[in-house]
Design a protein around this motif. Structure first.
Motif, short mmCIF file in Angstrom:
data_model
loop_
_atom_site.label_atom_id
_atom_site.label_comp_id
_atom_site.label_asym_id
_atom_site.label_seq_id
_atom_site.Cartn_x
_atom_site.Cartn_y
_atom_site.Cartn_z
N LYS A 89 -9.85 -6.91 -4.53
CA LYS A 89 -9.88 -7.14 -3.08
C LYS A 89 -11.16 -6.60 -2.48
CE LYS A 89 -7.03 -6.19 1.05
NZ LYS A 89 -5.93 -5.30 1.52
N HIS A 116 0.87 -1.19 0.00
CA HIS A 116 0.00 0.00 0.00
C HIS A 116 0.90 1.24 0.00
CE1 HIS A 116 -3.63 -2.35 0.97
NE2 HIS A 116 -2.89 -3.01 1.83
N ASP A 153 1.99 -6.84 3.12
CA ASP A 153 0.96 -5.88 3.53
C ASP A 153 1.65 -4.58 3.99
OD1 ASP A 153 -1.49 -4.73 4.01
OD2 ASP A 153 -1.92 -5.90 5.82
ZN LIG Z 1 -3.39 -4.69 2.96
#
Ligand SMILES: [Zn+2]
Length: 461
Positions: free
Chosen positions: A150, A61, A315
């Motif tokens: 997602k 991200h 992540d």
């Molecule tokens: Zn994530």
């Protein structure tokens, strides 16, 4: 332009062999017996080192908007940090805001990344507004190389989708062959637990972990699997953290379903004890799902060995402690969720090899080859073979390093792994044939990285 990497041990998802690697321009030209090719424009000595396909981090991200702030790494700083850590491809999440279209979202993320990345990149799309236009746009996205979507069973009012909305999107995914990636936590129940905690004056970072119990990840994972079964959609559970969720995934896989899962280094190495660190230090470890009790770690390592966990991603979602994590002082629910890690995935998983948890081949498979196949990049990425992109890591398995915010390259003011002692270190990194990291430092450029239009998942039955 020919580059020859000599004297190393070439690693793949199936094993290791002594071989030289010949690179011609941006591609691997040949894997040959040591000494078989004698000359090249550049020769890199890899004696005593591993030579492996560059890492693929399928979950980052960068520049992600979050509650008036955004994650601290840009596409430039995040991809440079990735390169330092031996990751030569990232797949980042473009975030659909409610009321906007998927295609406009994709365009926006292209603007952010284009010309700024040090290594190659692709996108997934976060679907937060399921309607007829969104469903139609999913086809366009697949055509344009974004083949995974997602969805969230968590974060009501933000990214949350109802089971009905998930069902609709899964139908479209089944039609197009695309993959639904799921954040599987029961957000409705969690929000109630969060409200109760705050009402009782429990506001410290540890409460983040206590209000998101493993049972609610297990339940949501089972529900996602059931919805995927009903619709026929391929399902990929992101950032699996709990034994309860792993049990559900393993059962579905034993049943022969198209169900896959990833875990992340933080769930293999950190625990809820980190959320309980004194002062406000625990905020550095706030991510969702939360860090778990330590006993889950052995289950996750086992899942990695048995392939119930197929991929390790980070992540990576960095928020600085100062001014960003601090937004949640006095109210843990306002702490931006995320842990930085894009730079350390290859090292931390190599540490799993050192500790005897996984084999060298499994290290390469979980960090490079499987993500390439899972997200439609293989054999261009994820393998060293003639015709593949020359994304190559020369790794020194005997070097020692200590992870620290003082020495890392991510644009964030703390390390979740501060003081971790690691055996092994990236020495040299090539991205499409170009040396971007070497013992003399970073030699890459923002803008070298190209967008990767991806095919469908290559594991579907
Ligand atoms: Zn994530």
């Amino acid at each position: 332009m020919r580059t020859l990497i000599t004297g190393g041990t070439v690693l793949s998802a199936t094993g290791a062999s002594a071989a030289d690697v010949l690179v011609e321009d941006e591609k691997v030209a040949a894997i040959v017996s040591p000494g078989f090719v004698e000359t090249a424009d550049t020769v890199l000595d890899a004696s005593g080192k591993y030579v492996l396909p560059g890492g693929i981090d399928a979950h980052t991200h960068l520049e992600m908007p979050f509650g008036g702030t955004q994650s601290a790494d840009t596409f430039a700083t995040g991809t440079e940090a990735a390169a330092w850590g031996g990751t030569t491809t990232i797949i980042d999440f473009a975030v659909q805001a409610k009321g906007t279209t998927l295609t406009a979202t994709m365009d926006r993320w292209h603007e952010k990344a284009d010309g700024n990345c040090a290594v190659d990149y692709g996108f997934h799309l976060i679907v937060s507004d399921v309607n007829d236009t969104t469903l139609k746009d999913m086809e366009t996205c697949v055509d344009r190389g974004v083949s995974s979507f997602k969805m969230f069973m968590a974060y009501p009012g933000v990214f949350y989708s109802t089971d009905g909305e998930i069902l609709r999107a899964m139908r479209k995914a089944a039609d197009t062959g695309s993959t639904i990636m799921m954040h599987a936590e029961n957000g409705i129940a969690i929000d109630e637990l969060v409200a109760q905690a705050l009402a009782e004056g429990r506001t410290d970072p540890l409460q983040h972990g206590l209000t998101r119990p493993p049972a609610l990840e297990g339940e949501a994972t089972s529900r996602a699997i059931a919805l995927a079964q009903v619709t026929g959609a391929p399902l990929y559970i992101v950032h699996l953290s709990a034994a309860e969720a792993l049990t559900a995934v393993a059962a579905a896989r034993d049943d022969g379903r198209n169900v896959f899962a990833e875990t992340c280094p933080q769930y293999l190495y950190l625990s809820i004890a980190d959320l309980a660190r004194p002062g406000f230090e625990g905020a550095k470890y706030v991510a969702s799902p939360p860090l778990r009790e330590k006993h889950h770690q052995a289950d996750l390592w086992r899942g990695l060995r048995t392939n119930d966990l197929s991929v390790v991603s980070t992540d990576h979602c960095p928020f600085c402690f100062k001014e960003q994590k601090e937004l949640g002082r006095g109210d843990f629910s306002r702490i931006p969720n995320g842990i930085p890690g894009v730079e350390h995935r290859m090292d931390l998983l190599h540490q799993g090899v050192v500790a005897g948890e996984i084999s060298l081949a499994r290290w390469v498979e979980a960090c490079s080859t499987t993500p390439a196949r899972m997200f439609g990049l293989y054999p261009r990425k994820g393998v060293l073979a003639p015709g593949a992109d020359a994304d190559i890591v020369i790794y020194d398995p005997t070097a020692r390093q200590t992870l620290s915010a003082r020495t890392h390259h991510m644009n964030v003011d703390y390390s979740a792994y501060e003081g971790f002692e690691i055996m092994g270190k990236v020495e040299t990194v090539l991205s499409r044939g170009k040396v971007v990291v070497s013992p003399s430092g970073f030699g890459g450029t923002s803008g070298h990285g190209r967008f990767l239009a991806r095919d469908l998942c290559q594991y579907l039955n």
